[in-house]
Structure formats: structure tokens, C-alpha cells
Design a protein around this motif. Structure first.
Motif, PDB file in Angstrom:
ATOM      1  N   PRO A  26     -13.702  15.343  28.828  1.00 59.80           N
ATOM      2  CA  PRO A  26     -12.811  15.542  27.678  1.00 59.80           C
ATOM      3  C   PRO A  26     -11.478  14.841  27.876  1.00 59.80           C
ATOM      4  O   PRO A  26     -10.925  14.855  28.977  1.00 59.80           O
ATOM      5  CB  PRO A  26     -12.613  17.062  27.651  1.00 59.80           C
ATOM      6  CG  PRO A  26     -13.814  17.608  28.322  1.00 59.80           C
ATOM      7  CD  PRO A  26     -14.214  16.606  29.360  1.00 59.80           C
ATOM      8  N   GLY A  27     -10.973  14.231  26.824  1.00 62.94           N
ATOM      9  CA  GLY A  27      -9.713  13.513  26.982  1.00 62.94           C
ATOM     10  C   GLY A  27      -9.133  13.100  25.644  1.00 62.94           C
ATOM     11  O   GLY A  27      -9.677  13.405  24.582  1.00 62.94           O
ATOM     12  N   ILE A  28      -8.013  12.398  25.715  1.00 63.80           N
ATOM     13  CA  ILE A  28      -7.358  11.911  24.493  1.00 63.80           C
ATOM     14  C   ILE A  28      -7.236  10.399  24.575  1.00 63.80           C
ATOM     15  O   ILE A  28      -6.827   9.858  25.604  1.00 63.80           O
ATOM     16  CB  ILE A  28      -5.940  12.512  24.329  1.00 63.80           C
ATOM     17  CG1 ILE A  28      -6.004  14.040  24.327  1.00 63.80           C
ATOM     18  CG2 ILE A  28      -5.286  11.998  23.044  1.00 63.80           C
ATOM     19  CD1 ILE A  28      -4.649  14.726  24.129  1.00 63.80           C
ATOM     20  N   MET A  29      -7.625   9.723  23.478  1.00 65.12           N
ATOM     21  CA  MET A  29      -7.391   8.285  23.401  1.00 65.12           C
ATOM     22  C   MET A  29      -6.197   8.059  22.478  1.00 65.12           C
ATOM     23  O   MET A  29      -6.184   8.543  21.343  1.00 65.12           O
ATOM     24  CB  MET A  29      -8.623   7.558  22.868  1.00 65.12           C
ATOM     25  CG  MET A  29      -8.346   6.067  22.767  1.00 65.12           C
ATOM     26  SD  MET A  29      -9.746   5.094  22.231  1.00 65.12           S
ATOM     27  CE  MET A  29     -10.842   5.324  23.563  1.00 65.12           C
ATOM     28  N   ALA A  46     -16.418   1.985  16.172  1.00 66.81           N
ATOM     29  CA  ALA A  46     -17.102   2.021  17.477  1.00 66.81           C
ATOM     30  C   ALA A  46     -17.080   3.442  18.039  1.00 66.81           C
ATOM     31  O   ALA A  46     -18.094   3.950  18.543  1.00 66.81           O
ATOM     32  CB  ALA A  46     -16.426   1.057  18.449  1.00 66.81           C
ATOM     33  N   LEU A  47     -15.942   4.110  17.930  1.00 65.66           N
ATOM     34  CA  LEU A  47     -15.869   5.484  18.450  1.00 65.66           C
ATOM     35  C   LEU A  47     -16.808   6.407  17.685  1.00 65.66           C
ATOM     36  O   LEU A  47     -17.461   7.275  18.270  1.00 65.66           O
ATOM     37  CB  LEU A  47     -14.421   6.006  18.360  1.00 65.66           C
ATOM     38  CG  LEU A  47     -13.462   5.390  19.393  1.00 65.66           C
ATOM     39  CD1 LEU A  47     -12.011   5.686  19.044  1.00 65.66           C
ATOM     40  CD2 LEU A  47     -13.783   5.883  20.801  1.00 65.66           C
ATOM     41  N   VAL A  53     -24.244   8.871  18.761  1.00 64.18           N
ATOM     42  CA  VAL A  53     -25.303   8.846  19.778  1.00 64.18           C
ATOM     43  C   VAL A  53     -24.999   9.795  20.941  1.00 64.18           C
ATOM     44  O   VAL A  53     -25.635   9.728  21.985  1.00 64.18           O
ATOM     45  CB  VAL A  53     -25.579   7.413  20.309  1.00 64.18           C
ATOM     46  CG1 VAL A  53     -26.173   6.538  19.239  1.00 64.18           C
ATOM     47  CG2 VAL A  53     -24.302   6.760  20.863  1.00 64.18           C
ATOM     48  N   GLY A  54     -24.034  10.677  20.708  1.00 62.24           N
ATOM     49  CA  GLY A  54     -23.770  11.737  21.689  1.00 62.24           C
ATOM     50  C   GLY A  54     -23.059  11.261  22.943  1.00 62.24           C
ATOM     51  O   GLY A  54     -23.164  11.892  23.994  1.00 62.24           O
ATOM     52  N   LEU A  55     -22.321  10.155  22.846  1.00 61.53           N
ATOM     53  CA  LEU A  55     -21.664   9.640  24.048  1.00 61.53           C
ATOM     54  C   LEU A  55     -20.159   9.930  24.087  1.00 61.53           C
ATOM     55  O   LEU A  55     -19.450   9.421  24.941  1.00 61.53           O
ATOM     56  CB  LEU A  55     -21.919   8.134  24.207  1.00 61.53           C
ATOM     57  CG  LEU A  55     -23.357   7.779  24.613  1.00 61.53           C
ATOM     58  CD1 LEU A  55     -23.568   6.273  24.625  1.00 61.53           C
ATOM     59  CD2 LEU A  55     -23.710   8.362  25.978  1.00 61.53           C
ATOM     60  N   LEU A  56     -19.690  10.753  23.146  1.00 58.06           N
ATOM     61  CA  LEU A  56     -18.291  11.185  23.244  1.00 58.06           C
ATOM     62  C   LEU A  56     -18.292  12.654  23.656  1.00 58.06           C
ATOM     63  O   LEU A  56     -19.155  13.427  23.237  1.00 58.06           O
ATOM     64  CB  LEU A  56     -17.584  11.066  21.884  1.00 58.06           C
ATOM     65  CG  LEU A  56     -17.032   9.708  21.471  1.00 58.06           C
ATOM     66  CD1 LEU A  56     -16.139   9.875  20.238  1.00 58.06           C
ATOM     67  CD2 LEU A  56     -16.240   9.051  22.592  1.00 58.06           C
ATOM     68  N   PRO A  57     -17.312  13.057  24.456  1.00 60.14           N
ATOM     69  CA  PRO A  57     -17.262  14.469  24.844  1.00 60.14           C
ATOM     70  C   PRO A  57     -16.947  15.342  23.634  1.00 60.14           C
ATOM     71  O   PRO A  57     -16.358  14.866  22.667  1.00 60.14           O
ATOM     72  CB  PRO A  57     -16.115  14.511  25.863  1.00 60.14           C
ATOM     73  CG  PRO A  57     -15.291  13.299  25.581  1.00 60.14           C
ATOM     74  CD  PRO A  57     -16.210  12.260  25.016  1.00 60.14           C
ATOM     75  N   LEU A 449     -15.196   0.537  25.089  1.00 60.52           N
ATOM     76  CA  LEU A 449     -14.413   1.776  24.997  1.00 60.52           C
ATOM     77  C   LEU A 449     -15.011   2.843  25.905  1.00 60.52           C
ATOM     78  O   LEU A 449     -14.299   3.562  26.608  1.00 60.52           O
ATOM     79  CB  LEU A 449     -14.390   2.279  23.547  1.00 60.52           C
ATOM     80  CG  LEU A 449     -13.526   1.474  22.573  1.00 60.52           C
ATOM     81  CD1 LEU A 449     -13.723   1.947  21.144  1.00 60.52           C
ATOM     82  CD2 LEU A 449     -12.054   1.601  22.952  1.00 60.52           C
ATOM     83  N   LEU A 450     -16.332   2.907  25.883  1.00 57.69           N
ATOM     84  CA  LEU A 450     -16.995   3.908  26.718  1.00 57.69           C
ATOM     85  C   LEU A 450     -16.717   3.627  28.195  1.00 57.69           C
ATOM     86  O   LEU A 450     -16.345   4.522  28.957  1.00 57.69           O
ATOM     87  CB  LEU A 450     -18.503   3.878  26.440  1.00 57.69           C
ATOM     88  CG  LEU A 450     -19.322   4.929  27.172  1.00 57.69           C
ATOM     89  CD1 LEU A 450     -18.937   6.330  26.710  1.00 57.69           C
ATOM     90  CD2 LEU A 450     -20.820   4.712  26.938  1.00 57.69           C
TER      91      LEU A 450
END
Ligand code: BG6
Length: 518
Positions: A26-29, A46-47, A53-57, A449-450
Motif C-alpha cells: 500500500p502506498g501513495i503515488m 495505465a494505473l 488486472v489486480g496489480l494495484l494494492p 509504473l508497476l
């Protein structure tokens, strides 16, 4: 030319792991320069795709930062961008929950005092949403703000991770010559450790660019012939049909050599020419790339040519010349086309010319690498035996299509069936990404980004690499700046560029391959 297609079976595809272990914590961009085009057209779409596809927390926030006082309209604008540029259905229910993660903070980038407020805002969001200490600062601003932003983040203690991972992503242009790149590197490294710095080149996010390494190093059959004994020369073309698209003031200071050759094209060259790295770890890959660039001897100014487009017809439409574009000097000496001949002086490549070119308003949009192999030592099938519809016997050619029509083709001679004699005709064995995998490749930013969120620097430029490539081109840029081009514009929009680019190859007995694409 006849073509053989290849397709990947669904069974093979089902074996491919889809990597849930790649979800960042978990984080902040924080995106500086968030009101610019890049955020709306590329970063947010992109985000959102990563989210799909489930690749962000789950606990994740995106904070846009720019000078203008914007409120909720920022999130609404980003929503529109995702739909328009990400090809997303506006009624997708995930869009609503994703947009809840987006907020905006108004700040003048050089207002040192204002960064305290930004820090407090990030802490507030983190507490409210239960987000941990990871932060990724994305600098999508004009380059003059890179240094003030980095310094102010440092002053406010935001650059040093207390417990989590903190990184800074810096968009190009990373400097405009060797000295400015060195200076910027020093300023950035005074605040962020090199392991926290992600200098982005979106070409490295392209699947087809990454595939160059897979093609070379995951297949045994190409490496033994990937050298001066078998390869005659290499051409790399980054051709665009677009003009400067309203970016006149930026482009006036950049030009094709700075804008595309020093970075995107040199990245392609390094992937084609590098030695196999010992692993796919950032250090190994980046070390091998720098070794290639360092093996390039200084490029004589005569081995670089420049061009500028005049009016012409592109894709059936009349277009104006560069000097008539919006906010461009009517006497501009900026090049919209650049071509270079260079060599890589190491054991693998000694004596093999590398020809690079990039330009705007050319005949066709195509970024391609072509590796031309040497002719067989003896041609036993002579011209008399060519099939009537075929040209002369052509050397093998491996074409890596970076975009569009992403794929790889290998040209070889084949016997024409039923011909009374041994008639030879060139044919193509063609791998087409979309046909094989049934999917078009992502916009490049998703992967980058990932990776940046995960702290993986493999596909980002290292300071040594940036300085080496600037070192190669700075003398040419200086020579060009010192001498106004005599005959600008020197090519019509919608053609393959100026004649001097053809002459650059003719001296080596070669010709540009203009039959690009499929
Ligand atoms: C950018 C340049 O870095 O790359 C642009 O600033 C250029 O001028 C663009 O048009 C090309 O990127 P792509 O992905 O469209 O080949």
C-alpha cells in the motif's frame, strides 16, 4: 512477398503465470505536473489498467499536484482521460471506486513553504485510508522544476524512507546535453539515493522492446550468429507521421536528436548490441547496456545528418511545414529528422555499421530494427534463375517491429514451386504479436509504473547510461548549434527524409529499408 504466420496455442498461454506476487505494498503515488497531458493520456489509464488486472494494492491513493487551483474537477477530468485514452467503458463499475482514490493538491513547484502542506496532506490521506509509508513521486513537470521539487522533498524529509519504500520517477528530457545531465544527476542524487531514482524512458515499457532481450537470450539459435561474422549492418528507424502536435516551444529547444535518438533509439541499440547479462537484475542489465554505449567511439559530425520538414501530404492530408507550425520560429533551425552512422567497437560488433534515424512527418509511422545478415559466401543461384516477379537474391533480414504491427519477421529465399528452374524468391516467416497472443500490447507505462512501485530499476535509465549517451551526442549538438543548416526545410512532409540521409548509407554501400511495417 509470401508470409508464414505463427500462432501461440491457448494451452501454451494458460501455462503463463500472471504474477500476483507483483502487487506493490500500500502506498501513495504523487504526480507533480498532474494537470498536463501525460497524466490524463498515459499515467491514469495505465494505473486503471493495473487496477483492473489486480496489480494495484487495495490501499492506494493517487495525489495529483499542480499549480492551478482545481478541486473535484481534477478527478472528473482523469475519469474522462481513462475512458478516452484507456479505451475503458464509461460504465465500468471499477472506474467509480478507482476514481475515489484520486485527489488533487494545488502547489507551486518552487514554493518551498508549500511542501510542508503537501506532507501534511499525504499524512492525512495515509491515516484516513490506512495506507503505509510507501511513496512514489512522479515528476511529469517541465524539466526546470525537477530540481526545486527534488530539493523541497528533501528539505521536508519526504525523500528518505522511514520504514517504507520511497522513490522518484523522472520523465524525460533528462538534461539537454552532457553538462546539464550531470548537474541534474548531482542534484537528484544529493537528495535521493540512486537506488530510489527511476529515470523513465517509455520505450523500455514497450513489450516489443523487452521482447528483444527474450528473443536474443531465451532462444539458443540466434546468439551464435548475432555478431560481426554473420551480420552485415543494423538499421534502427523511429519514424513518425505526426508533426509537433502543439508542442512547438518544447520541440524548438529539443529537435529529433535530443528528443528521440539520444534516448529511445539508443535504448533500442543497447538491447540489440549488449552482451547477455548474468541475470535479469537491474544491475546486470544496466551494466551491459552502459558497456555497449561506452564501446561507441566518438561520432564524427560528418556521420550525423539533420533535416527539417517542409509542407507535404501525410496519410492523404495536406500538412504545413515545420516552420509554419504553431509557436515555431518561422526561420527555425531545429531538426525534425536526424540520422547517424556509428559503430560499436568491441569484439562482437567491430566493423558492423549501425544506422539510426528518427524523424517527424515521415511517410509512415514505424519503429523498427532491421538486422541484415551477410550474403552466403557463394551465390549458386544467379539472377537468371530468379522468378520473374521476384527481385534479386536478397540477404537474410531479421526485422523487429517495435510498433505498429508489433512482431518479428525473418526473410529468407525460397524455391518458387513449379518453376522449371531453381527460381528463388524472398519470403517472410512472420511472428505477429496480436495474431499470436490475441492481445495488443499495453502502453508501456503500466509495466514501468508497476516496476517503480516495486522498486525494480531494470527498465529504467541509470545515471551512468544517461551521461554516456549525452556524451556521445553533445559534440554533434554543439556543432549543429554553431552552424545554421543551409537548406532547411530539406524534405517534404510525407517522405522518408532528406537526401543527405540516403548518402550517409550509400557511403557504406547500403540503403535505408523503407519498406517498413507489414
Ligand atoms: C516522446 C517524444 O518521448 O516519444 C515525442 O518526446 C515522440 O516527440 C514520442 O513523438 C514517440 O513515442 P511513441 O511511443 O509514440 O513512439
Amino acid at each position: 512477398m509470401a508470409t508464414v504466420q505463427m500462432k501461440v496455442s491457448p494451452e501454451d498461454l494458460s501455462q503463463v503465470p500472471h504474477g500476483s506476487e507483483r502487487v506493490p505494498s500500500p502506498g501513495i503515488m504523487v504526480i507533480f505536473g498532474a494537470s498536463g497531458d501525460l497524466t490524463k493520456r498515459k499515467l491514469l489509464p495505465a494505473l486503471f489498467h493495473l487496477e483492473q488486472v489486480g496489480l494495484l494494492p487495495k490501499q492506494f491513493a493517487i495525489v495529483g499536484v499542480a499549480r492551478r487551483p482545481l478541486g473535484d474537477e481534477f478527478a472528473a477530468d482523469m475519469r474522462e482521460g481513462i475512458v478516452e485514452f484507456g479505451g475503458v467503458d464509461a460504465s465500468d463499475p471499477r472506474l467509480e471506486s478507482f476514481i475515489q482514490k484520486v485527489s488533487y493538491y494545488a502547489l507551486s513547484f518552487d514554493d518551498a513553504a508549500g511542501y510542508g502542506g503537501l506532507k501534511a496532506e499525504l499524512d492525512r490521506i495515509a491515516t484516513e485510508k490506512g495506507i503505509g509509508p510507501d511513496r512514489l513521486f512522479y515528476l511529469a513537470t517541465a524539466p526546470e522544476y525537477f530540481t526545486p521539487i527534488v530539493e523541497n522533498l528533501g528539505i521536508q524529509g519526504m525523500a528518505q524512507p522511514e520504514h517504507g519504500r520511497v522513490g522518484v520517477v523522472i520523465e524525460k528530457p533528462f538534461g539537454h546535453d552532457l553538462n546539464s545531465a550531470r548537474e541534474l544527476n548531482q542534484q537528484v542524487n544529493a537528495v535521493f539515493h540512486e537506488s530510489q531514482v527511476f529515470r523513465i524512458d517509455h520505450y523500455l515499457g514497450k513489450e516489443t522492446v523487452q521482447n528483444i532481450l527474450v528473443f536474443r537470450f531465451a532462444n539458443g539459435i540466434f546468439e551464435p550468429i548475432w555478431n560481426r561474422n554473420y551480420i552485415d549492418h543494423v538499421q534502427i528507424t523511429a519514424a513518425e507521421t505526426l508533426g509537433v502536435e502543439g508542442r512547438g516551444p518544447f520541440y524548438e529547444k529539443a529537435g529529433a536528436l535530443r528528443d528521440v535518438v539520444q534516448n529511445h533509439v539508443m535504448e533500442l541499440l543497447s538491447f540489440v548490441a549488449m552482451e547477455p547479462p548474468s541475470s535479469f537484475e537491474a544491475d546486470s542489465v544496466r551494466r551491459e547496456k552502459v558497456k555497449v554505449w561506452r564501446a561507441i567511439p566518438p561520432v564524427p559530425v560528418l556521420n550525423a545528418v539533420r533535416g527539417q520538414y517542409g509542407p507535404g501530404v501525410v496519410d492523404g492530408q495536406k500538412v504545413v511545414g515545420y516552420r509554419d507550425e504553431e509557436r515555431v520560429n518561422p526561420q527555425s533551425g531545429t531538426e525534425t529528422f536526424a540520422a547517424v552512422r556509428l559503430s560499436v567497437d568491441n569484439w562482437r560488433w567491430a566493423g558492423v555499421p549501425f544506422y539510426l534515424r528518427a524523424g517527424k512527418r515521415l511517410k509512415k509511422r514505424a519503429t523498427e530494427i532491421s538486422i541484415q545478415f551477410k550474403q552466403p559466401p557463394l551465390l549458386i543461384f544467379n539472377r537468371m534463375q530468379m522468378a520473374a516477379h521476384c527481385q534479386e537474391i536478397q540477404p537474410n533480414l531479421l526485422t523487429i517491429r517495435i510498433q505498429p504491427d508489433e512482431g518479428i519477421a525473418l526473410r529468407f529465399g525460397a524455391k518458387v514451386p513449379s518453376a522449371p528452374e531453381m527460381s528463388v524468391c524472398p519470403v517472410n516467416m512472420d511472428f505477429d504479436y496480436a495474431a499470436a497472443f490475441g492481445t495488443s500490447s499495453a502502453n508501456g507505462y503500466e509495466r514501468l509504473l508497476l516496476d517503480a512501485m516495486l522498486g525494480d530499476q531494470t527498465l529504467f535509465a541509470h545515471r551512468d547510461g544517461v551521461e554516456t549517451t549525452w556524451g556521445l551526442y553533445t559534440p554533434i549538438l554543439q556543432a549543429w548549434a554553431a552552424k545554421e543548416p543551409e537548406v532547411f526545410p530539406n524534405y517534404f512532409a510525407g517522405t522518408w527524409g532528406p537526401d543527405c540521409a540516403d548518402r550517409l548509407l550509400e557511403q557504406g554501400g547500403h540503403k535505408w529499408r523503407n519498406n517498413l511495417g507489414k
